[in-house]
Design a protein around this motif. Structure first.
Motif, PDB file in Angstrom:
ATOM      1  N   ILE A  47     -12.528 -36.749  26.685  1.00 39.40           N
ATOM      2  CA  ILE A  47     -11.602 -35.736  26.190  1.00 39.40           C
ATOM      3  C   ILE A  47     -10.427 -36.470  25.546  1.00 39.40           C
ATOM      4  CG2 ILE A  47     -10.095 -33.808  26.809  1.00 39.40           C
ATOM      5  CD1 ILE A  47     -11.947 -33.440  29.299  1.00 39.40           C
ATOM      6  N   GLU A  48     -10.237 -36.258  24.274  1.00 40.68           N
ATOM      7  CA  GLU A  48      -9.203 -36.996  23.536  1.00 40.68           C
ATOM      8  C   GLU A  48      -7.887 -36.225  23.486  1.00 40.68           C
ATOM      9  OE1 GLU A  48      -9.932 -39.504  19.809  1.00 40.68           O
ATOM     10  OE2 GLU A  48      -9.116 -37.623  19.003  1.00 40.68           O
ATOM     11  N   VAL A  49      -6.801 -36.932  23.747  1.00 42.10           N
ATOM     12  CA  VAL A  49      -5.460 -36.375  23.591  1.00 42.10           C
ATOM     13  C   VAL A  49      -4.719 -37.250  22.595  1.00 42.10           C
ATOM     14  CG1 VAL A  49      -3.266 -35.815  24.694  1.00 42.10           C
ATOM     15  CG2 VAL A  49      -5.406 -35.488  25.950  1.00 42.10           C
ATOM     16  N   VAL A  50      -4.319 -36.662  21.483  1.00 42.52           N
ATOM     17  CA  VAL A  50      -3.622 -37.394  20.427  1.00 42.52           C
ATOM     18  C   VAL A  50      -2.155 -36.993  20.401  1.00 42.52           C
ATOM     19  CG1 VAL A  50      -3.385 -37.650  17.916  1.00 42.52           C
ATOM     20  CG2 VAL A  50      -5.654 -37.683  18.964  1.00 42.52           C
ATOM     21  N   GLU A  51      -1.294 -37.990  20.289  1.00 43.68           N
ATOM     22  CA  GLU A  51       0.125 -37.729  19.987  1.00 43.68           C
ATOM     23  C   GLU A  51       0.400 -38.282  18.603  1.00 43.68           C
ATOM     24  OE1 GLU A  51       4.744 -38.810  21.102  1.00 43.68           O
ATOM     25  OE2 GLU A  51       3.146 -40.175  21.671  1.00 43.68           O
ATOM     26  N   LEU A  52       0.831 -37.428  17.694  1.00 36.14           N
ATOM     27  CA  LEU A  52       1.257 -37.851  16.371  1.00 36.14           C
ATOM     28  C   LEU A  52       2.765 -38.016  16.397  1.00 36.14           C
ATOM     29  CD1 LEU A  52      -1.220 -35.409  15.565  1.00 36.14           C
ATOM     30  CD2 LEU A  52      -1.140 -37.115  13.741  1.00 36.14           C
ATOM     31  N   PHE A  53       3.252 -39.138  15.909  1.00 34.05           N
ATOM     32  CA  PHE A  53       4.669 -39.456  16.047  1.00 34.05           C
ATOM     33  C   PHE A  53       5.160 -40.285  14.855  1.00 34.05           C
ATOM     34  CE2 PHE A  53       2.881 -43.476  16.943  1.00 34.05           C
ATOM     35  CZ  PHE A  53       3.892 -44.419  16.824  1.00 34.05           C
ATOM     36  N   TRP A  54       6.465 -40.491  14.812  1.00 32.69           N
ATOM     37  CA  TRP A  54       7.082 -41.418  13.866  1.00 32.69           C
ATOM     38  C   TRP A  54       8.156 -42.185  14.623  1.00 32.69           C
ATOM     39  CZ3 TRP A  54      11.789 -39.971  10.533  1.00 32.69           C
ATOM     40  CH2 TRP A  54      12.186 -41.077   9.755  1.00 32.69           C
ATOM     41  N   TYR A  55       8.186 -43.504  14.430  1.00 30.23           N
ATOM     42  CA  TYR A  55       9.189 -44.319  15.109  1.00 30.23           C
ATOM     43  C   TYR A  55      10.614 -43.867  14.804  1.00 30.23           C
ATOM     44  CZ  TYR A  55       6.170 -48.087  16.936  1.00 30.23           C
ATOM     45  OH  TYR A  55       5.254 -48.830  17.649  1.00 30.23           O
ATOM     46  N   GLY A  56      10.841 -43.292  13.628  1.00 28.82           N
ATOM     47  CA  GLY A  56      12.189 -42.873  13.266  1.00 28.82           C
ATOM     48  C   GLY A  56      12.580 -41.484  13.733  1.00 28.82           C
ATOM     49  N   CYS A  57      11.661 -40.769  14.367  1.00 31.07           N
ATOM     50  CA  CYS A  57      11.913 -39.393  14.800  1.00 31.07           C
ATOM     51  C   CYS A  57      12.693 -39.360  16.115  1.00 31.07           C
ATOM     52  CB  CYS A  57      10.575 -38.669  14.957  1.00 31.07           C
ATOM     53  SG  CYS A  57      10.668 -37.111  15.852  1.00 31.07           S
ATOM     54  N   PRO A  58      13.883 -38.750  16.138  1.00 31.72           N
ATOM     55  CA  PRO A  58      14.668 -38.701  17.383  1.00 31.72           C
ATOM     56  C   PRO A  58      13.989 -37.904  18.487  1.00 31.72           C
ATOM     57  CG  PRO A  58      15.670 -37.328  15.691  1.00 31.72           C
ATOM     58  CD  PRO A  58      14.594 -38.117  15.012  1.00 31.72           C
ATOM     59  N   HIS A  59      13.212 -36.888  18.126  1.00 29.33           N
ATOM     60  CA  HIS A  59      12.539 -36.076  19.139  1.00 29.33           C
ATOM     61  C   HIS A  59      11.362 -36.837  19.754  1.00 29.33           C
ATOM     62  CE1 HIS A  59      15.164 -33.119  17.527  1.00 29.33           C
ATOM     63  NE2 HIS A  59      14.568 -33.144  16.346  1.00 29.33           N
ATOM     64  N   ALA A 117      14.740 -50.328  19.019  1.00 31.44           N
ATOM     65  CA  ALA A 117      15.433 -51.041  17.945  1.00 31.44           C
ATOM     66  C   ALA A 117      15.736 -50.124  16.771  1.00 31.44           C
ATOM     67  CB  ALA A 117      14.582 -52.220  17.482  1.00 31.44           C
ATOM     68  N   ILE A 118      14.768 -49.315  16.378  1.00 26.92           N
ATOM     69  CA  ILE A 118      14.963 -48.413  15.253  1.00 26.92           C
ATOM     70  C   ILE A 118      16.043 -47.378  15.561  1.00 26.92           C
ATOM     71  CG2 ILE A 118      13.845 -46.548  13.946  1.00 26.92           C
ATOM     72  CD1 ILE A 118      11.309 -48.312  13.914  1.00 26.92           C
ATOM     73  N   HIS A 119      16.082 -46.909  16.802  1.00 23.68           N
ATOM     74  CA  HIS A 119      17.095 -45.909  17.164  1.00 23.68           C
ATOM     75  C   HIS A 119      18.433 -46.535  17.526  1.00 23.68           C
ATOM     76  CE1 HIS A 119      14.672 -42.309  16.725  1.00 23.68           C
ATOM     77  NE2 HIS A 119      13.668 -43.116  16.997  1.00 23.68           N
ATOM     78  N   ASP A 120      18.446 -47.868  17.572  1.00 25.71           N
ATOM     79  CA  ASP A 120      19.718 -48.587  17.704  1.00 25.71           C
ATOM     80  C   ASP A 120      20.271 -48.973  16.335  1.00 25.71           C
ATOM     81  OD1 ASP A 120      19.805 -48.420  20.435  1.00 25.71           O
ATOM     82  OD2 ASP A 120      18.983 -50.421  20.796  1.00 25.71           O
ATOM     83  N   GLY A 121      19.560 -48.605  15.267  1.00 22.09           N
ATOM     84  CA  GLY A 121      20.077 -48.843  13.929  1.00 22.09           C
ATOM     85  C   GLY A 121      19.350 -49.858  13.079  1.00 22.09           C
ATOM     86  N   LYS A 122      18.348 -50.561  13.663  1.00 27.52           N
ATOM     87  CA  LYS A 122      17.563 -51.495  12.852  1.00 27.52           C
ATOM     88  C   LYS A 122      16.598 -50.693  11.985  1.00 27.52           C
ATOM     89  CE  LYS A 122      17.665 -55.487  16.003  1.00 27.52           C
ATOM     90  NZ  LYS A 122      18.439 -56.368  15.107  1.00 27.52           N
ATOM     91  N   LYS A 123      16.576 -50.965  10.690  1.00 24.47           N
ATOM     92  CA  LYS A 123      15.724 -50.181   9.801  1.00 24.47           C
ATOM     93  C   LYS A 123      14.258 -50.591   9.893  1.00 24.47           C
ATOM     94  CE  LYS A 123      19.371 -49.162   6.440  1.00 24.47           C
ATOM     95  NZ  LYS A 123      19.493 -47.763   6.836  1.00 24.47           N
ATOM     96  N   LEU A 124      14.012 -51.880  10.064  1.00 23.23           N
ATOM     97  CA  LEU A 124      12.640 -52.416  10.063  1.00 23.23           C
ATOM     98  C   LEU A 124      11.861 -51.810   8.886  1.00 23.23           C
ATOM     99  CD1 LEU A 124      11.712 -52.471  13.872  1.00 23.23           C
ATOM    100  CD2 LEU A 124      12.959 -54.147  12.510  1.00 23.23           C
ATOM    101  N   ALA A 125      12.452 -51.929   7.714  1.00 19.46           N
ATOM    102  CA  ALA A 125      11.918 -51.276   6.520  1.00 19.46           C
ATOM    103  C   ALA A 125      11.026 -52.173   5.673  1.00 19.46           C
ATOM    104  CB  ALA A 125      13.064 -50.751   5.662  1.00 19.46           C
TER     105      ALA A 125
END
Length: 212
Positions: A47-59, A117-125
């Motif tokens: 049974i697969e459970v997927v979480e779709l996310f983005w590292y830059g998303c605060p939620h 790191a990304i939510h501390d302000g590092k862009k890692l762009a």
């Protein structure tokens, strides 16, 4: 992208103040959406459970302390998968970062540090910024860069984009159970409510499998 972030911002005003209602029965179209066409799972028989996310998303970042302990305790018949959502621009850059770390087998080791790191302000762009940061986390710089730019990773990036399209997502974090049922924090009543919906849909799929 702006619409996605705006949508998330509007939802956030209420979703974190809501209380999960564990006793409320699930109803398609209410807490979750049943996809018109099931998306194939990565590991047949589980049974697969997927979480779709983005590292830059605060939620997504705020969801981490709730979803991680839950995912670690899932039973053996459940396969938990993270898929980065890629809607262009920095979303794609960060998505390729995640897939690279996964391909190197170090995602579990540095996932939390990258998020922080990304939510501390590092862009890692850029790959170079990523490599510089990851060196401090014990990741080989040259190996990271060669993997990031590899044909295999680029193929997995395209696969992730196709999966997100098949799930018909419009924002993150979003979860999908067994390629059939899509839901998010807004429809499910917050972080705990989302996991409650996931648990009930896992049970639903397990019962269906037992009948087959």
């Amino acid at each position: 992208m702006r619409n996605l972030i705006l949508s998330a911002a509007l939802v956030s005003a209420s979703l974190f103040g809501m209380t999960a209602q564990a006793a409320e029965p699930l109803e398609a179209g209410k807490q979750y959406v049943e996809l018109s066409s099931a998306v194939p799972v990565a590991v047949p028989g589980k049974i697969e459970v997927v979480e779709l996310f983005w590292y830059g998303c605060p939620h997504c970042f705020a969801f981490e302390p709730t979803i991680n302990p839950w995912a670690e305790k899932l039973p053996a018949d459940v396969n938990f998968v993270r898929i980065p959502a890629m809607f262009g621009g920095i979303w794609n850059v960060h998505g390729q970062l995640f897939i690279t770390l996964e391909a190197m087998g170090v995602e579990n080791k540095v996932h939390k540090a990258v998020f922080q790191a990304i939510h501390d302000g590092k862009k890692l762009a850029t790959p170079e910024e990523m490599a510089e940061f990851l060196t401090g986390e014990g990741i080989d710089k040259d190996k990271f860069l060669s993997t990031y730019n590899s044909f295999a990773v680029k193929g997995k990036v395209e696969d992730a984009k196709k999966k997100a399209q098949a799930y018909q997502i419009s924002g993150v974090p979003t979860m999908v159970v067994n390629g059939k049922y899509r839901f998010d924090l807004g429809t499910s009543g917050g972080p705990e409510g989302t996991l409650n919906v996931a648990d009930q849909l896992i049970a639903k799929e397990r019962a269906a499998n037992a009948k087959n």
